[in-house]
Write a protein that holds these residues in place. Structure first.
Motif, PDB file in Angstrom:
ATOM      1  N   LYS A  85      -5.353   6.493  18.177  1.00 16.42           N
ATOM      2  CA  LYS A  85      -5.299   5.887  16.828  1.00 16.42           C
ATOM      3  C   LYS A  85      -4.950   4.700  16.740  1.00 16.42           C
ATOM      4  N   VAL A  86      -5.844   3.664  16.010  1.00 12.26           N
ATOM      5  CA  VAL A  86      -5.438   2.650  15.294  1.00 12.26           C
ATOM      6  C   VAL A  86      -4.673   2.497  14.480  1.00 12.26           C
ATOM      7  N   ASN A  87      -3.544   1.574  14.206  1.00 15.22           N
ATOM      8  CA  ASN A  87      -2.299   1.523  13.298  1.00 15.22           C
ATOM      9  C   ASN A  87      -2.872  -0.004  12.751  1.00 15.22           C
ATOM     10  N   THR A  88      -3.220  -0.012  11.247  1.00 18.74           N
ATOM     11  CA  THR A  88      -3.714  -0.790  10.578  1.00 18.74           C
ATOM     12  C   THR A  88      -2.389  -1.092   9.467  1.00 18.74           C
ATOM     13  N   VAL A  89      -1.735  -2.005   9.284  1.00 21.03           N
ATOM     14  CA  VAL A  89      -1.375  -2.240   8.296  1.00 21.03           C
ATOM     15  C   VAL A  89      -1.916  -3.119   7.087  1.00 21.03           C
ATOM     16  N   ILE A  90      -2.323  -2.283   5.531  1.00 22.96           N
ATOM     17  CA  ILE A  90      -2.672  -3.231   5.027  1.00 22.96           C
ATOM     18  C   ILE A  90      -1.299  -4.017   4.003  1.00 22.96           C
ATOM     19  N   ILE A  91      -2.409  -5.418   3.887  1.00 21.52           N
ATOM     20  CA  ILE A  91      -1.149  -6.206   2.548  1.00 21.52           C
ATOM     21  C   ILE A  91      -2.370  -6.820   1.813  1.00 21.52           C
ATOM     22  N   LYS A  92      -1.841  -6.769   0.183  1.00 16.24           N
ATOM     23  CA  LYS A  92      -2.644  -6.542  -0.784  1.00 16.24           C
ATOM     24  C   LYS A  92      -3.086  -8.514  -0.607  1.00 16.24           C
ATOM     25  N   GLY A  93      -4.026  -8.863  -0.473  1.00 14.78           N
ATOM     26  CA  GLY A  93      -4.366 -10.395  -0.214  1.00 14.78           C
ATOM     27  C   GLY A  93      -4.881 -11.200   0.923  1.00 14.78           C
ATOM     28  N   LEU A 136     -13.075   7.182  17.495  1.00 16.18           N
ATOM     29  CA  LEU A 136     -11.882   6.695  16.707  1.00 16.18           C
ATOM     30  C   LEU A 136     -10.442   7.277  16.061  1.00 16.18           C
ATOM     31  N   HIS A 137      -9.576   6.979  15.754  1.00 17.74           N
ATOM     32  CA  HIS A 137      -8.753   7.489  14.056  1.00 17.74           C
ATOM     33  C   HIS A 137      -8.190   6.276  13.625  1.00 17.74           C
ATOM     34  N   ILE A 138      -8.443   5.912  13.025  1.00 14.65           N
ATOM     35  CA  ILE A 138      -8.396   4.950  11.856  1.00 14.65           C
ATOM     36  C   ILE A 138      -7.217   5.047  11.169  1.00 14.65           C
ATOM     37  N   ARG A 139      -5.760   4.635  10.998  1.00 17.88           N
ATOM     38  CA  ARG A 139      -4.640   4.936   9.860  1.00 17.88           C
ATOM     39  C   ARG A 139      -4.575   3.378   9.633  1.00 17.88           C
ATOM     40  N   PHE A 140      -4.766   3.720   8.138  1.00 16.77           N
ATOM     41  CA  PHE A 140      -4.200   1.946   7.515  1.00 16.77           C
ATOM     42  C   PHE A 140      -2.918   2.728   6.296  1.00 16.77           C
ATOM     43  N   ILE A 141      -2.026   1.508   6.747  1.00 16.11           N
ATOM     44  CA  ILE A 141      -0.621   2.311   6.865  1.00 16.11           C
ATOM     45  C   ILE A 141      -0.021   1.192   5.096  1.00 16.11           C
ATOM     46  N   GLU A 142       0.700   1.525   4.484  1.00 13.83           N
ATOM     47  CA  GLU A 142       1.269   0.814   3.489  1.00 13.83           C
ATOM     48  C   GLU A 142       2.272   0.152   4.262  1.00 13.83           C
ATOM     49  N   PHE A 143       2.508  -1.189   3.624  1.00 11.90           N
ATOM     50  CA  PHE A 143       3.090  -2.521   3.227  1.00 11.90           C
ATOM     51  C   PHE A 143       4.376  -1.896   3.265  1.00 11.90           C
ATOM     52  N   MET A 144       5.585  -2.060   3.952  1.00 11.31           N
ATOM     53  CA  MET A 144       6.812  -0.813   3.771  1.00 11.31           C
ATOM     54  C   MET A 144       8.006  -1.956   3.722  1.00 11.31           C
ATOM     55  N   PRO A 145       8.940  -1.846   3.325  1.00  6.92           N
ATOM     56  CA  PRO A 145      10.231  -2.889   3.512  1.00  6.92           C
ATOM     57  C   PRO A 145      10.972  -2.626   4.314  1.00  6.92           C
ATOM     58  N   PHE A 146      11.364  -3.669   5.104  1.00  4.27           N
ATOM     59  CA  PHE A 146      12.678  -4.061   5.625  1.00  4.27           C
ATOM     60  C   PHE A 146      13.101  -5.405   6.204  1.00  4.27           C
ATOM     61  N   ASP A 147      14.447  -5.410   7.104  1.00  5.13           N
ATOM     62  CA  ASP A 147      14.748  -6.785   6.553  1.00  5.13           C
ATOM     63  C   ASP A 147      14.262  -7.810   7.115  1.00  5.13           C
ATOM     64  N   GLY A 148      14.437  -9.331   6.258  1.00  9.78           N
ATOM     65  CA  GLY A 148      13.683 -10.198   7.238  1.00  9.78           C
ATOM     66  C   GLY A 148      11.929 -10.186   6.628  1.00  9.78           C
ATOM     67  N   ASN A 149      11.186  -9.302   6.154  1.00  5.90           N
ATOM     68  CA  ASN A 149       9.805  -9.118   6.466  1.00  5.90           C
ATOM     69  C   ASN A 149       9.284  -9.862   5.009  1.00  5.90           C
ATOM     70  N   LYS A 150       9.777 -10.086   4.127  1.00  5.63           N
ATOM     71  CA  LYS A 150       9.838 -10.683   2.872  1.00  5.63           C
ATOM     72  C   LYS A 150       8.787  -9.345   2.379  1.00  5.63           C
ATOM     73  N   TRP A 151       8.655  -8.385   1.546  1.00  4.98           N
ATOM     74  CA  TRP A 151       8.605  -7.433   1.706  1.00  4.98           C
ATOM     75  C   TRP A 151       8.722  -7.830   0.274  1.00  4.98           C
ATOM     76  N   SER A 152       7.099  -7.515  -0.930  1.00  8.38           N
ATOM     77  CA  SER A 152       7.617  -7.487  -2.651  1.00  8.38           C
ATOM     78  C   SER A 152       6.550  -6.119  -2.911  1.00  8.38           C
ATOM     79  N   ASN A 153       6.660  -5.959  -4.524  1.00 10.69           N
ATOM     80  CA  ASN A 153       5.879  -4.629  -4.679  1.00 10.69           C
ATOM     81  C   ASN A 153       4.290  -5.234  -4.949  1.00 10.69           C
ATOM     82  N   GLU A 154       4.066  -6.759  -5.098  1.00 14.23           N
ATOM     83  CA  GLU A 154       3.094  -7.047  -5.419  1.00 14.23           C
ATOM     84  C   GLU A 154       2.266  -6.870  -3.520  1.00 14.23           C
ATOM     85  N   LYS A 155       2.596  -6.673  -3.319  1.00 14.10           N
ATOM     86  CA  LYS A 155       2.303  -6.738  -1.846  1.00 14.10           C
ATOM     87  C   LYS A 155       1.170  -5.330  -0.909  1.00 14.10           C
TER      88      LYS A 155
END
Ligand code: SAM
Length: 327
Positions: free
Chosen positions: A154-162, A180-199
């Motif tokens: 499986k290939v894990n791909t974190v998708i971040i808008k923009g 191949l099994h591709i998995r698109f992962i929504e961007f999640m918030p964790f300490d220090g990763n500059k997450w915002s809902n727009e991303k």
């Protein structure tokens, strides 16, 4: 059996072998932590991992996934994989793929058949910008090597808008000829990763984008699946979306986590931890601690936020960084 207040049976353990990584993915590594933050951690030894894993297996664990940090940079990674292979569980690993070529035989010897490899872009320069290291060629070669050796990849791909939503169709194209099994992962918030809902590029946004180019069929989901799976007729592989933010999948959750310093987390987003390693070192019985930790699991998302991620203020979430939890 490890069961929580919501009748969820927990039979899947993810063990972090290290909180260090050879890559610097900007959505995973904390950006503002003091120098030396990771270096003094008191991590579980091979023997301690073995003993703790054995206790979980005795209480019903059927699947163990090794993760990190990057699990394959740990010096005794091969010994740990081989040691855990004695347990009657499905053994799996999540890796950035850089050192996979050195581990093919170990995986085979251990009966480890399922390898998740993280890769965020099919454009080498963009991959370098996201991961901070120029390892695109090595990782893609190693994905091919795994396929050649009949691993389930499986290939894990974190998708971040923009940043990389325009890579989605390229990844899907890859599944045309490869199993191949591709998995698109929504961007999640964790300490220090500059997450915002727009991303967050959500599950629905991904499906809309994919539908412009492909006709796809939804595949049935297992109760515990984190990924919603899809199939494009004529393709050898599949794609899936891990919609942790827009459509969380907590009701069927069967997962528990052990950080590299031996703390048990009952949810990726939980802000409480139970010190299993500390108790083991004091000679205490760790079984009641494990049971209590599972029992206290919150109904969803660690009890830290609800499903309306668009209203989420990430600064109010208290957690470790992803690299420090073990993804
Ligand atoms: N080093 C290994 C790897 O690269 O796969 C294992 C650890 S990594 C933390 C495990 C998974 O978590 C990777 O697939 C990574 O892309 C994912 N991940 C890390 N931070 C994330 C975030 N903020 N949102 C979504 N997924 C994330």
């Amino acid at each position: 059996m490890l069961i929580d207040q919501f009748d969820r049976v927990h039979d899947y353990l993810r063990i972090s072998l290290t909180d260090k990584c050879n890559l610097r993915c900007n959505y995973c590594n904390p950006v503002d932590l003091p120098k030396g933050y990771f270096s003094n951690i008191n991590k579980m030894s091979l023997e301690e991992i073995d003993v703790i894993a054995g206790v979980f297996v005795e209480h019903g664990v059927k699947k163990i996934r090794l993760t990190g940090g990057e699990p394959l940079i740990r010096k005794d990674a091969k010994d740990i994989i081989l040691r855990l292979s004695k347990y009657p569980v499905e053994l799996a690993i999540t890796t950035n793929g850089v050192f996979v070529h050195e581990f093919i035989e170990t995986f085979q010897q251990a009966g480890l058949r399922s390898v998740n490899v993280s890769l965020d872009s099919l454009i080498p320069e963009k991959n370098l910008a996201i991961s901070g290291r120029d390892e695109y060629a090595r990782v893609t070669q190693n994905i091919k090597l795994l396929i050649k050796n009949n691993f389930h990849v499986k290939v894990n791909t974190v998708i971040i808008k923009g940043i990389n939503e325009d890579d989605i169709t390229g990844f899907i194209e890859w599944t045309k000829h490869e199993p191949l099994h591709i998995r698109f992962i929504e961007f999640m918030p964790f300490d220090g990763n500059k997450w915002s809902n727009e991303k967050v590029f959500s599950h629905n946004e991904m499906l809309n984008l994919i539908s412009e180019k492909y006709d796809f069929v939804k595949l049935p989901n297992d109760k515990h699946d984190t990924a919603k799976k899809y199939f494009i007729p004529g393709h050898n592989g599949t794609f899936a979306i891990i919609s942790s933010m827009s459509q969380p999948f907590c009701s069927g959750c069967n997962r528990m986590r052990l950080t590299t310093d031996g703390k048990m987390k009952n949810c990726l987003f939980s802000n409480s931890e139970v010190d299993i390693l500390g108790a083991l070192r004091k000679g205490l019985d760790i079984v009641p601690l494990i049971k209590q930790c599972v029992w206290e699991k919150k109904e969803s998302l660690g009890g830290q936020f609800d499903t309306i991620y668009k209203d989420l203020d990430a600064s109010k979430i208290s957690n470790r960084s992803m690299i420090n939890i073990g993804g």
